[in-house]
Design an enzyme around this catalytic site. Structure first.
Site, PDB file in Angstrom:
ATOM      1  N   GLY A  69       0.831  -1.195   0.000  1.00  0.00           N
ATOM      2  CA  GLY A  69       0.000   0.000   0.000  1.00  0.00           C
ATOM      3  C   GLY A  69       0.867   1.246   0.000  1.00  0.00           C
TER       4      GLY A  69
ATOM      5  N   HIS B 214      -2.495   7.787   6.714  1.00  0.00           N
ATOM      6  CA  HIS B 214      -1.463   8.619   6.078  1.00  0.00           C
ATOM      7  C   HIS B 214      -2.049   9.939   5.589  1.00  0.00           C
ATOM      8  CE1 HIS B 214       2.232   6.319   6.002  1.00  0.00           C
ATOM      9  NE2 HIS B 214       1.637   5.239   5.534  1.00  0.00           N
TER      10      HIS B 214
ATOM     11  N   HIS C 187      -4.727   1.813   7.392  1.00  0.00           N
ATOM     12  CA  HIS C 187      -3.344   2.301   7.522  1.00  0.00           C
ATOM     13  C   HIS C 187      -3.101   3.423   6.505  1.00  0.00           C
ATOM     14  CE1 HIS C 187       1.187   1.448   7.852  1.00  0.00           C
ATOM     15  NE2 HIS C 187       1.085   2.238   6.799  1.00  0.00           N
ATOM     16  N   GLU C 188      -3.547   3.218   5.262  1.00  0.00           N
ATOM     17  CA  GLU C 188      -3.318   4.225   4.211  1.00  0.00           C
ATOM     18  C   GLU C 188      -4.154   5.480   4.434  1.00  0.00           C
ATOM     19  OE1 GLU C 188      -0.793   3.833   2.455  1.00  0.00           O
ATOM     20  OE2 GLU C 188      -0.549   1.716   2.927  1.00  0.00           O
TER      21      GLU C 188
ATOM     22  N   CYS D 174       5.689  -0.082   7.341  1.00  0.00           N
ATOM     23  CA  CYS D 174       5.322   1.047   6.494  1.00  0.00           C
ATOM     24  C   CYS D 174       6.544   1.453   5.687  1.00  0.00           C
ATOM     25  CB  CYS D 174       4.866   2.198   7.381  1.00  0.00           C
ATOM     26  SG  CYS D 174       4.453   3.680   6.453  1.00  0.00           S
ATOM     27  N   LEU D 175       6.341   1.760   4.407  1.00  0.00           N
ATOM     28  CA  LEU D 175       7.470   2.153   3.561  1.00  0.00           C
ATOM     29  C   LEU D 175       8.109   3.453   4.044  1.00  0.00           C
ATOM     30  CD1 LEU D 175       6.037   1.196   0.052  1.00  0.00           C
ATOM     31  CD2 LEU D 175       7.748  -0.042   1.397  1.00  0.00           C
TER      32      LEU D 175
ATOM     33  N   GLN E 117       3.245  10.002   0.777  1.00  0.00           N
ATOM     34  CA  GLN E 117       4.530   9.315   0.967  1.00  0.00           C
ATOM     35  C   GLN E 117       5.517   9.586  -0.171  1.00  0.00           C
ATOM     36  OE1 GLN E 117       2.392   5.397   1.969  1.00  0.00           O
ATOM     37  NE2 GLN E 117       4.305   5.215   3.092  1.00  0.00           N
TER      38      GLN E 117
HETATM   39 NI    NI Z   1       2.442   3.270   5.524  1.00  0.00          NI
END
Ligand code: NI
Length: 173
Positions: free
Chosen positions: A46, A139, A135-136, A93-94, A51
């Site tokens: 995701g 963000h 989660h997204e 998470c990235l 991000q």
């Molecule tokens: Ni994330």
């Protein structure tokens, strides 16, 4: 299609609230294509536009485990209903590289959003997809999964990431 740079914590940009998108145009689709490429290359399941430094309410997700890719695009995703029951997944998470923690979230969520073509859609998500969507969407509000941890654990992770960042920056310079 291009791979974009993923911002990592600590970065004040990640704490911004993303703006609503008015109409899905070619520029929006180009961004979603790039986001998907960036997510697959990372690899992750995701990614939110913030991000890659774009504060727009756009997320891409692919939770398929098979070889065949099943990308999902969500513009202006909004949670309408959340389940009262929770599920726990070990999340990463990235933007929080190398860190993982068990996070409890509602196990189902019902959302509305605009798809890749700008059409209004609804989705009832369960399990991994429900967790990933939440989660997204976090963000888009400037929230990271580490915000759910105790202050002590969160500070430890942020300090570690700051140090890693400094070392990386030193190499670049
Ligand atoms: Ni994330």
């Amino acid at each position: 299609m291009a791979i974009r740079k993923i911002l990592t914590e600590p970065d004040p940009f990640l704490r911004q609230k993303s703006h609503e998108v008015y109409g899905v145009d070619d520029e929006t689709r180009k961004l979603m294509d790039d986001m998907l490429d960036t997510m697959y290359a990372a690899p992750g399941i995701g990614l939110a536009a913030i991000q890659v430094g774009i504060p727009k309410r756009i997320i891409v997700i692919d939770t398929s485990k098979e070889e065949e890719k099943k990308p999902l695009y969500f513009v202006n995703p909004k949670i309408i209903i959340k389940s009262k029951n929770n599920a726990t997944y070990e999340e990463g998470c990235l933007s929080v590289p190398g860190q993982f923690a068990e996070i409890e979230r509602p196990d189902k969520c019902h959302i509305n959003y605009l798809d890749y073509n700008g059409n209004s859609q609804e989705l009832k998500a369960v399990g991994l997809l429900a967790t990933c969507i939440q989660h997204e969407i976090d963000h888009l509000e400037g929230i990271l999964f580490i915000d759910y941890l105790s202050k002590l654990k969160k500070n430890f992770i942020v300090k570690k990431l700051s140090k890693q960042k400094k070392i990386l920056e030193r190499i670049v310079v």
